[in-house]
Structure formats: C-alpha cells, structure tokens
Design an enzyme around this catalytic site. Structure first.
Site, PDB file in Angstrom:
ATOM      1  N   LYS A 114      -8.670  -5.053  25.200  1.00 21.54           N
ATOM      2  CA  LYS A 114      -9.706  -4.342  24.444  1.00 21.54           C
ATOM      3  C   LYS A 114     -10.438  -5.255  23.480  1.00 21.54           C
ATOM      4  O   LYS A 114     -11.612  -5.029  23.172  1.00 21.54           O
ATOM      5  CB  LYS A 114      -9.101  -3.160  23.671  1.00 21.54           C
ATOM      6  CG  LYS A 114      -8.735  -1.993  24.560  1.00 21.54           C
ATOM      7  CD  LYS A 114      -8.519  -0.729  23.749  1.00 21.54           C
ATOM      8  CE  LYS A 114      -8.249   0.457  24.657  1.00 21.54           C
ATOM      9  NZ  LYS A 114      -7.854   1.641  23.922  1.00 21.54           N
ATOM     10  N   LYS A 195      -7.274   1.975  37.609  1.00 20.47           N
ATOM     11  CA  LYS A 195      -6.672   3.258  37.274  1.00 20.47           C
ATOM     12  C   LYS A 195      -7.772   4.220  36.799  1.00 20.47           C
ATOM     13  O   LYS A 195      -8.687   3.799  36.097  1.00 20.47           O
ATOM     14  CB  LYS A 195      -5.659   3.034  36.144  1.00 20.47           C
ATOM     15  CG  LYS A 195      -4.891   4.262  35.750  1.00 20.47           C
ATOM     16  CD  LYS A 195      -3.969   3.971  34.577  1.00 20.47           C
ATOM     17  CE  LYS A 195      -3.722   5.258  33.801  1.00 20.47           C
ATOM     18  NZ  LYS A 195      -2.923   5.107  32.611  1.00 20.47           N
ATOM     19  N   LYS A 198     -10.733   7.462  31.347  1.00 20.59           N
ATOM     20  CA  LYS A 198     -11.627   8.392  30.664  1.00 20.59           C
ATOM     21  C   LYS A 198     -12.927   7.732  30.249  1.00 20.59           C
ATOM     22  O   LYS A 198     -13.920   8.391  30.022  1.00 20.59           O
ATOM     23  CB  LYS A 198     -10.929   8.938  29.416  1.00 20.59           C
ATOM     24  CG  LYS A 198      -9.935  10.002  29.732  1.00 20.59           C
ATOM     25  CD  LYS A 198      -9.322  10.550  28.469  1.00 20.59           C
ATOM     26  CE  LYS A 198      -8.317   9.577  27.907  1.00 20.59           C
ATOM     27  NZ  LYS A 198      -7.649  10.068  26.711  1.00 20.59           N
TER      28      LYS A 198
END
Ligand code: TRP
Length: 328
Positions: A114, A195, A198
């Site tokens: 991130k 994966k 969201k």
C-alpha cells in the site's frame, strides 16, 4: 465454554461475492458453536484519509452491519457492532504501539504494497495491524477467521500479545492462526490472478452484494475465460477455475463432476449457472437488507446494544492492561 471468535470487514467500497463466500458465509455456518463478535472496522477505514468521505463513511458502516445481518448473522446470537463505538479499541492501540517494535510493522507485506510509490504515507497505514491486534486482543479472542491475505497480521497480533505478556505479565489470550478453508478465495472476474477486491477499478471485476440483476449478469457473463470457445477441463484457465470455484461454493458440486458436465459446451453455460446460483443467494439477502435499511432506528438500536455488550468485555481487558502498565 465455546470459543471466542472475532472478525471484521472495513466499510469501504462495496462488499462483494468474495467477502460473502470467503468470510461472511463461514461466520454464519459456525455461529451456533462459537461465541462470535463481528465488527465493522470504521477506524481502519481512516487509514487512507484521501478516500474518506465523512458522511458516506457513517452510512457505509451501517450498510455493512445490515449486510452481516441480511446474510444470516443473527444479532441475537452474535454481536454485530461498529468499531468506533467501543473507545477501548483506540486506547489499547496506543498501549500496543508502545510495546511493538517499528521493524515488525515495516515488514508487513500489506503495508509495503500500500505504501509503495506514495510520496507520503500516514502513520495510520503503518499502524493498521496494531489497531487490528487491539480488535482481537480486547476480546480474549481465540479464533480469527479471515482470508489468507490477513494471516501475517494475525501472526503479528500473536507476537504482540506474547511480547506484552513477557514485559508486563500474563494479560492477553494469544489467538490461534486459523487456516481458511480451501476454495474460500474468490478472484476477480476480469482478471483471475487478482483476489476479488473492494477497491479494484472497473465494473467487470467484482459482483457487489447489492448490485442489481442486470449488473450481476453483465459481470458474470463478461468474465474472462480463455481463448478456447468451449470448456476443456485439461487446460482450464484461472478464469474458468474461478467460475467453477464460485459455482462449487454455492452448490457443493465436486469439481470433477462439474468439469465432466460442462466439457465441450460453450462457456455461456457455466456462466449461466454461476449467474443463477448467485442470484438465488443474493436475492433474499438484498430483500432483507432493504428492510433493515428502511428502519434505521431499529438498526441503530441493535448496534448500540451490541456495542454495550462487547464494550463491557473490552473494558474488562483494558482494566487489566491499565493495571499491568500502571496507568488509569
Ligand atoms: N484487516 C482486516 C481485512 O482487511 C479487517 C480487520 C480489521 C479484521 N480488524 C480485524 C479482521 C480483526 C479480523 C480481526 O480483512
């Protein structure tokens, strides 16, 4: 005594099929055997402040809590609450910050991913796993059912508990690391090497739990398969295996039987069945969700009651912690 379970989902983006099949559905399946606490982790949502829309965040937290209930978690049996309603999460995070070596956090894979390429990173992003450890340790949690990508964070929570206990005496229960069941991982429909997420951009990636039938059809029928026009089990691509995995998660049909059934057919047949199974599962969830969202006072009452109940447990732990370190 039944084992204490704690898990949570961040109220950012839209919950999708991966959250449902990989997490929420497993929580529902075990809710009678265990003492469950399911949290909507809104404080974690603040770790990327650029993405925070204050009005939307508060509404989203309720939406996610209602989705837990609509998906089959019974708020009478399991506690469903919003993280920020129990102040001890923040308080314990501070204490754990002080007992956790910086290096442990800097080597977290999720943080590295991130933070990569960003000019400035908030402290919160680095601290994310400490807040997560506080979530877990506040409730003497034994089992933390999460996806494989969170395993490193759970191991860290264990290490943090052990270190604190060594420094200040037995205070925390050390949680188990549970291996998620095989097949609990749903990949993106547009790219089955990722994966289902969201935050992924693009409409063909995820099926949102609140998406309309038309949108769901578009996403599933548009799923990437492979260059063959027909189903060939010997060289099924990641995209095809993902569709089969989703269908199996819904119907329980063994993969070899499914492969035999679809062999030689166009992919539209497999996709059509995935669509049907998805709609069958999501239609009642969406209807119940709508009902719950239509009565915000009742939902708030359910959340307030749960926060009060789990807040008492959290306060018990925090009292132990304050005593152990000499504050309060
Ligand atoms: N980090 C978790 C995730 O992204 C969410 C989470 C926050 C969580 N606190 C938790 C999960 C405590 C389990 C227990 O999936």
């Amino acid at each position: 005594m039944s084992k204490r379970v704690f898990s949570g989902i961040q109220p950012t983006g839209t919950l999708h099929l991966g959250n449902y099949l990989g997490a929420i559905r497993q929580w529902v399946a075990h809710q009678d055997e265990r003492d469950n606490i399911f949290c909507v982790v809104d404080l974690h949502a603040l770790t990327v402040p650029e993405a925070v829309d204050p009005g939307a965040l508060r509404a989203k937290s309720r939406e996610v809590a209602a989705l837990y209930i609509a998906s089959g978690i019974d708020p009478e049996r399991s506690a469903i609450f919003i993280q920020s309603h129990v102040r001890q999460h923040s308080e314990l995070t501070w204490v754990l910050n002080c007992t956790t070596p910086l290096g442990w956090l800097e080597r977290m894979t999720q943080f590295k991913t991130k933070a990569e390429g960003r000019e400035s990173v908030g402290m919160g992003l680095l601290d994310y796993p400490v807040l997560m450890a506080a979530d877990i340790l506040l409730y003497d949690t034994e089992i933390v059912p999460v996806g494989a990508d969170q395993k490193q964070h759970i191991e860290l929570a264990r290490d943090m508990a052990v270190r604190f206990n060594n420094l200040f005496g037995e205070t925390f229960v050390v949680p188990e690391v549970t291996i998620p069941p095989a097949g609990a991982r749903v990949m993106g429909f547009d790219d089955a090497t990722q994966k289902m997420s969201k935050s992924a951009k693009g409409s063909g990636h995820a099926v949102g739990l609140l998406d309309g039938a038309k949108q769901i059809k578009k996403t599933i029928m548009g799923a990437k398969t492979d260059l063959d026009l027909e189903f060939r089990p010997e060289h099924a691509s990641a995209g095809v295996l993902n569709l089969m995995g989703v269908l199996q998660a819904f119907t329980g049909e063994p993969l070899d039987a499914m492969a035999a059934r679809f062999e030689g057919t166009g992919y539209g047949y497999l996709k059509g069945e995935v669509y049907e199974a998805t709609m069958e599962a999501l239609t009642p969830i969406q209807a119940r969700h709508k009902e719950l969202m239509g009565d915000p006072a009742e939902l708030d009452l359910v959340l307030a009651r749960a926060a009060e109940r789990v807040g008492a447990i959290a306060e018990g732990t925090m009292a132990r912690v304050r005593k152990a370190v000499g504050i309060g």
